[in-house]
Each structure stands twice: as C-alpha cells, then as structure tokens.
Design an enzyme around this catalytic site. Structure first.
Site, mmCIF file in Angstrom:
data_model
loop_
_atom_site.group_PDB
_atom_site.id
_atom_site.type_symbol
_atom_site.label_atom_id
_atom_site.label_comp_id
_atom_site.label_asym_id
_atom_site.label_seq_id
_atom_site.Cartn_x
_atom_site.Cartn_y
_atom_site.Cartn_z
ATOM 1 N N SER A 40 -8.278 -4.695 5.085
ATOM 2 C CA SER A 40 -8.869 -4.456 3.757
ATOM 3 C C SER A 40 -9.268 -5.744 3.025
ATOM 4 C CB SER A 40 -7.915 -3.613 2.889
ATOM 5 O OG SER A 40 -7.601 -2.402 3.518
ATOM 6 N N GLU B 167 1.223 -13.068 12.717
ATOM 7 C CA GLU B 167 1.790 -11.875 13.340
ATOM 8 C C GLU B 167 1.617 -10.723 12.352
ATOM 9 O OE1 GLU B 167 2.942 -11.688 16.408
ATOM 10 O OE2 GLU B 167 2.560 -13.835 16.684
ATOM 11 N N GLU C 223 -12.501 -4.540 -4.306
ATOM 12 C CA GLU C 223 -12.952 -3.158 -4.100
ATOM 13 C C GLU C 223 -12.194 -2.168 -4.988
ATOM 14 O OE1 GLU C 223 -12.244 -5.259 -1.524
ATOM 15 O OE2 GLU C 223 -14.282 -5.573 -0.789
ATOM 16 N N ASN C 224 -11.020 -2.560 -5.467
ATOM 17 C CA ASN C 224 -10.236 -1.631 -6.295
ATOM 18 C C ASN C 224 -10.900 -1.322 -7.648
ATOM 19 O OD1 ASN C 224 -7.066 -2.900 -5.061
ATOM 20 N ND2 ASN C 224 -8.133 -1.044 -4.448
ATOM 21 N N ARG D 11 0.038 7.731 -2.669
ATOM 22 C CA ARG D 11 0.608 8.801 -1.838
ATOM 23 C C ARG D 11 2.062 9.058 -2.204
ATOM 24 N NH1 ARG D 11 -1.124 6.008 3.432
ATOM 25 N NH2 ARG D 11 -1.781 4.466 1.900
ATOM 26 N N ARG E 181 1.886 -4.852 6.268
ATOM 27 C CA ARG E 181 1.198 -3.805 5.498
ATOM 28 C C ARG E 181 2.057 -2.550 5.509
ATOM 29 N NH1 ARG E 181 -5.006 -2.345 4.550
ATOM 30 N NH2 ARG E 181 -4.667 -0.666 3.066
ATOM 31 N N HIS F 186 2.365 3.212 -9.064
ATOM 32 C CA HIS F 186 2.156 1.770 -9.313
ATOM 33 C C HIS F 186 3.326 1.195 -10.113
ATOM 34 C CE1 HIS F 186 -1.729 2.155 -7.549
ATOM 35 N NE2 HIS F 186 -2.281 2.816 -8.545
ATOM 36 N N ASP G 97 0.837 -1.210 0.000
ATOM 37 C CA ASP G 97 0.000 0.000 0.000
ATOM 38 C C ASP G 97 0.870 1.257 0.000
ATOM 39 O OD1 ASP G 97 -2.358 1.403 -0.004
ATOM 40 O OD2 ASP G 97 -2.772 1.146 2.131
HETATM 41 C C1 IPE Z 1 -5.580 -2.801 -0.291
HETATM 42 O O1 IPE Z 1 -5.161 -1.485 -0.477
HETATM 43 C C2 IPE Z 1 -5.574 -3.528 -1.595
HETATM 44 C C3 IPE Z 1 -4.266 -3.758 -2.207
HETATM 45 C C4 IPE Z 1 -3.110 -3.479 -1.676
HETATM 46 C C5 IPE Z 1 -4.307 -4.376 -3.504
HETATM 47 P P1 IPE Z 1 -6.201 -0.292 -0.633
HETATM 48 O O2 IPE Z 1 -5.409 0.954 -0.691
HETATM 49 O O3 IPE Z 1 -7.130 -0.556 -1.748
HETATM 50 O O4 IPE Z 1 -7.012 -0.395 0.742
HETATM 51 P P2 IPE Z 1 -7.982 0.623 1.463
HETATM 52 O O5 IPE Z 1 -9.108 0.870 0.531
HETATM 53 O O6 IPE Z 1 -7.220 1.876 1.727
HETATM 54 O O7 IPE Z 1 -8.380 -0.064 2.715
HETATM 55 C C1 IPE Z 2 -1.567 0.177 -3.358
HETATM 56 O O1 IPE Z 2 -1.338 1.540 -3.384
HETATM 57 C C2 IPE Z 2 -1.781 -0.393 -4.738
HETATM 58 C C3 IPE Z 2 -3.142 -0.876 -4.992
HETATM 59 C C4 IPE Z 2 -4.137 -0.862 -4.147
HETATM 60 C C5 IPE Z 2 -3.391 -1.418 -6.327
HETATM 61 P P1 IPE Z 2 -2.533 2.583 -3.402
HETATM 62 O O2 IPE Z 2 -2.883 2.859 -4.816
HETATM 63 O O3 IPE Z 2 -3.649 2.128 -2.553
HETATM 64 O O4 IPE Z 2 -1.855 3.854 -2.763
HETATM 65 P P2 IPE Z 2 -2.478 4.891 -1.735
HETATM 66 O O5 IPE Z 2 -3.020 4.094 -0.589
HETATM 67 O O6 IPE Z 2 -3.558 5.623 -2.466
HETATM 68 O O7 IPE Z 2 -1.342 5.775 -1.347
HETATM 69 MG MG MG Z 3 -4.101 2.367 -0.592
#
Ligand code: IPE
Ligand code: IPE
Ligand code: MG
Length: 249
Positions: free
Chosen positions: A197, A208, A68-69, A25, A189, A38, A21
C-alpha cells in the site's frame, strides 16, 4: 518462558515499520462505527511502543495515514485528523518522559493546520530525546516521496550543483524523508492483507516481511515479540548463498 525472554536482545531489528491495518473490520465485528476502531487502535500504538522499548528497537515507524486515505468518507477523514491531534497533545508529556523522540515522514503541509502545529510541537519538544524514535508516517506515500526526491535531485543537476555520476544508492537514500533513519529490517502488516500500500518502497528493498491476521486494535506487546522472534529465525542472504552467511558468523 515469555516470548520476550526468547528474543535475542543483541539481534533485534534496529528499525521496525508497521502497517497498522484492520481498525475498520475490528469495529464492524464489535457492531461499532469505524472510528471506534481507530480510537481503540491508539492503545495498540502504546503496546507496540512499549514492546519496542523493551526489545531494544531504536526506530518504530507507524503508517498512520496514507495519501490515498484522503479518499475515505469525509466523516472518517475528519475523525482521524481529530484523533491524531488529541492523541499527540495528550501523549506528548508521557512520551517525552519516557525519552521517546517523535518525528514524521510525509507531507505535513497537506495536513490541517492544527494537526501540523501539534506535530511540529511534538517534534520540537522531543528532539533531544535519545530513546526510541517514533516515526509517524502521516499523509505519506512512497511514490510521492520518491517523486519529490527525483525532482529535488533533478533541480540540483540543472543548477549545476550535482554531477549525475554522484547519484548513487547512498545519495538517493539521504535525499528521502527517511534521511538518517536506517532501513527497516522488519516490516509488519496486520489484518491479513498481503500488500505494501505505497509504504517505504525504496527502504524495504531487503526488509523481512511479516504478515499477521491480528487486527490492529487487537495488537499487543506480545504480537510484536512474536514478529521479532519470527524475524530472528530467518536467514537474511542479501543475494548471497547460505554458506557465505554461515562463514561470517
Ligand atoms: C494502509 O492501509 C495505510 C495505513 C495503514 C495508514 P489501508 O487500509 O489504507 O490500505 P489498503 O487501501 O487496504 O491497501
Ligand atoms: C487502518 O485500519 C487505519 C488506517 C488506514 C488509518 P483501516 O481503517 O484500514 O481498517 P480496515 O482495513 O478497513 O479494516
Ligand atoms: Mg485497511
């Protein structure tokens, strides 16, 4: 002494799962679009895999795209799917050479055709490899997986091929998409978020949990070693008391 040298290689987790994650950001901090984050995150996947190989980890599960993505902006979803296709097709030779076996968990049928084809190809090409198992969670959500399992078990009962008394922890685990994969001892994480998530809810019952502020594109080999070292400093009690654990040592 490097962090890797500090790790007890006889006591590394057999399975590490990572919620990767913070790509968005990270990109924002650089004044770039989310997709740049990405793209850069692919390098961190290489780092994590290298670290897994060097520290005796047998299974590395990476949460790459959640159910959810799909709710993200269309441009980002398309970019992620393209990145997936290109990364797998570019890397599969190298992964195969380094004896990595690629598998997936999640609903592959819900992915665009070219993505699914690329994944099936990677899976077929690497299926006899005996090194690290790289498990990509794609179009995955734990609630989806559990519901699919419940439906399949209910059907077996309805058809009379399964007795309800036979439904136990082991039977349920072996009916999930992670069948044959040991539960992760360690879940990492990145990006400072303290939530699961919808990832591996059944399988992490006794994992853990390790949370780091590092954003995924900044994640390096060293960060995985730090997580493993931290894991090795913990006492896993599984409901027992310390004295019982010490006696078993
Ligand atoms: C969780 O990350 C899914 C993946 C890393 C693929 P998200 O960034 O989508 O999770 P939330 O929505 O902030 O919980
Ligand atoms: C994780 O990074 C990648 C996926 C969920 C595919 P994010 O895209 O969720 O990055 P943030 O959380 O918005 O920074
Ligand atoms: Mg994220």
């Amino acid at each position: 002494m490097s962090t890797l040298e500090k790790i007890d290689l006889n006591n590394t987790p057999e399975h590490i799962a990572i919620i990767m994650d913070g790509n968005g950001r990270w990109a924002k901090q650089q004044g770039e679009k989310r997709l740049f984050g990405h793209n850069t995150g692919v390098e961190s996947v290489r780092e994590a895999l290298k670290a897994a190989q060097k520290s005796n980890v047998k299974y590395l599960t990476l949460y790459a795209f959640s159910t959810e993505n799909w709710n993200r902006p269309k441009e980002e979803v398309e970019g992620l799917m393209n990145l997936l296709v290109h990364t797998i097709s570019n890397e599969v030779d190298e992964l195969n050479k380094s004896n990595v076996r690629i598998t997936t968990i999640g609903d592959l049928d819900g992915l665009p055709g070219n993505c699914k084809d690329e994944m099936v190809n990677a899976f077929e090409r690497t299926k006899t490899n005996t090194g690290v198992n790289l498990v990509l969670a794609l179009n995955y959500s734990s609630k989806w997986e559990i519901l699919e399992t419940v439906k399949s078990i209910a059907n077996q009962v309805k058809e009379g091929t399964l007795d309800t008394d036979s439904i136990n922890d082991e039977y349920f685990s072996n009916s999930l998409s992670t069948k044959g994969i040991p539960d992760p001892e360690l879940l990492i994480r990145t990006s400072g978020e303290h939530r699961i998530s919808n990832f591996l809810l059944w399988q992490i019952a006794y994992s853990e949990l390790y949370f780091t502020e590092v954003l995924w594109p900044d994640f390096k080999e060293e960060d995985l070693y730090e997580a493993v070292l931290n894991y090795q400093s913990r006492e896993r009690r599984f409901g027992m008391v310390s004295e019982q654990i010490e006696k078993n040592l």
